[in-house]
Design an enzyme around this catalytic site. Sequence first.
Site, PDB file in Angstrom:
ATOM      1  N   LYS A  75      37.540  32.206  34.345  1.00 52.78           N
ATOM      2  CA  LYS A  75      38.581  32.923  33.598  1.00 52.78           C
ATOM      3  C   LYS A  75      39.921  32.878  34.313  1.00 52.78           C
ATOM      4  O   LYS A  75      40.022  33.245  35.485  1.00 52.78           O
ATOM      5  CB  LYS A  75      38.173  34.382  33.389  1.00 52.78           C
ATOM      6  CG  LYS A  75      39.131  35.165  32.502  1.00 52.78           C
ATOM      7  CD  LYS A  75      38.816  36.641  32.484  1.00 52.78           C
ATOM      8  CE  LYS A  75      39.551  37.414  33.543  1.00 52.78           C
ATOM      9  NZ  LYS A  75      41.030  37.459  33.357  1.00 52.78           N
ATOM     10  N   LEU A 108      35.869  41.285  33.486  1.00 53.48           N
ATOM     11  CA  LEU A 108      36.703  40.923  34.626  1.00 53.48           C
ATOM     12  C   LEU A 108      38.121  41.285  34.209  1.00 53.48           C
ATOM     13  O   LEU A 108      38.584  40.865  33.149  1.00 53.48           O
ATOM     14  CB  LEU A 108      36.572  39.424  34.924  1.00 53.48           C
ATOM     15  CG  LEU A 108      37.066  38.906  36.282  1.00 53.48           C
ATOM     16  CD1 LEU A 108      36.376  39.630  37.433  1.00 53.48           C
ATOM     17  CD2 LEU A 108      36.829  37.408  36.395  1.00 53.48           C
ATOM     18  N   ASP A 109      38.803  42.088  35.022  1.00 54.44           N
ATOM     19  CA  ASP A 109      40.134  42.594  34.649  1.00 54.44           C
ATOM     20  C   ASP A 109      41.084  41.484  34.230  1.00 54.44           C
ATOM     21  O   ASP A 109      41.009  40.355  34.712  1.00 54.44           O
ATOM     22  CB  ASP A 109      40.764  43.358  35.814  1.00 54.44           C
ATOM     23  CG  ASP A 109      40.011  44.623  36.156  1.00 54.44           C
ATOM     24  OD1 ASP A 109      39.294  45.119  35.274  1.00 54.44           O
ATOM     25  OD2 ASP A 109      40.128  45.102  37.297  1.00 54.44           O
ATOM     26  N   LYS A 110      42.017  41.833  33.353  1.00 54.21           N
ATOM     27  CA  LYS A 110      43.012  40.868  32.881  1.00 54.21           C
ATOM     28  C   LYS A 110      43.804  40.237  34.031  1.00 54.21           C
ATOM     29  O   LYS A 110      44.040  39.026  34.029  1.00 54.21           O
ATOM     30  CB  LYS A 110      43.953  41.550  31.887  1.00 54.21           C
ATOM     31  CG  LYS A 110      44.966  40.618  31.237  1.00 54.21           C
ATOM     32  CD  LYS A 110      45.788  41.354  30.186  1.00 54.21           C
ATOM     33  CE  LYS A 110      46.791  40.417  29.515  1.00 54.21           C
ATOM     34  NZ  LYS A 110      47.578  41.108  28.463  1.00 54.21           N
ATOM     35  N   SER A 112      42.743  39.680  36.942  1.00 55.35           N
ATOM     36  CA  SER A 112      41.809  39.002  37.844  1.00 55.35           C
ATOM     37  C   SER A 112      41.377  37.667  37.262  1.00 55.35           C
ATOM     38  O   SER A 112      41.558  37.398  36.079  1.00 55.35           O
ATOM     39  CB  SER A 112      40.583  39.884  38.091  1.00 55.35           C
ATOM     40  OG  SER A 112      40.972  41.135  38.621  1.00 55.35           O
TER      41      SER A 112
END
Length: 308
Positions: A75, A108-110, A112
């Site tokens: 990502k 998963l955080d934006k 990150s």
Amino acid sequence: MIQAVEVSGTRLNKYISETGICSRREADRLIEEGWVKVNGKVAGMGLRVTDADFIAVGGKPLKAKPAPVYLVYNKPVGITCTTDPEVPENIVSAVNYRKGRIFPIGRLDKPSEGLILLTNDGDIVNKILRAGNAHDKEYIVSVDKPFDAEFVRRMSAGIPILGTVTKPCKVRQLSPTSFNIILHQGLNRQIRRMTEYLGYNVTRLKRVRIMNISLGSLKVGQWRLLNQKELAIITAMLAESSSTSDVEPQKEPRKKQRFKPPSANKRPKNTQAAKTQRLGKKPAGKKPVGKKSVGKKKGSGGKSIKRP
């Protein structure tokens, strides 16, 4: 001596629900009411079926459940881990998998980047999230200023965040401003909150491994299918996991729409007249029968005369 007989196939209610048309409880109702036929015969509760059986619900052939798919995705920063198509740069659109519906396992955080798994298999999602306290998640993290051995010690021992203290974890310094950390938890923005508590800000956060799955040479924005060896190891690891969960509760998925098979005895249309009748109201536009309304009487000088 009585020999045990191996039971093959999947229970009919489970098989129906796995196609996505309804829940298992709703499938039970359909079976009980005789809406389900297997190989031309009305099915009974408890029946087991296989892919070789012809199943019809409400007179329509049941679509086969899709084959399970497991993707490993690197990502990029800026992609949001949601299946909501209204959210710009959502993860489903970014992956652009065209062979069926998929959704991320966890999040998963934006801001990150790194490894996240996607699948169409709800069972494995539940198992992985339930077993969040039993498996490694490895990250490489950079912060905004140099840190020392005390920072490493305190991060490893546990940090008070979100009304709890994080579990002990492995932290290894890589450079004056970067470290490797292996967690067994999945608290919201856990690493960022831990470093902030100690007076640091994360400048880069990359997940490089989940359990036995690593990014390897997978480039940012690319994805690949999970291979059979990786899947076999995951399956074995999940089989040994406890049911205790340390991951933060996920948002509940939208409820499946209630399946409505075609019926010969259709209910009357939900008209306004039907609504008022059910509620015990008088139909609009009609004057009540009874006392007559009295208006102005002729010769009274325009004044209203009340009837005694």
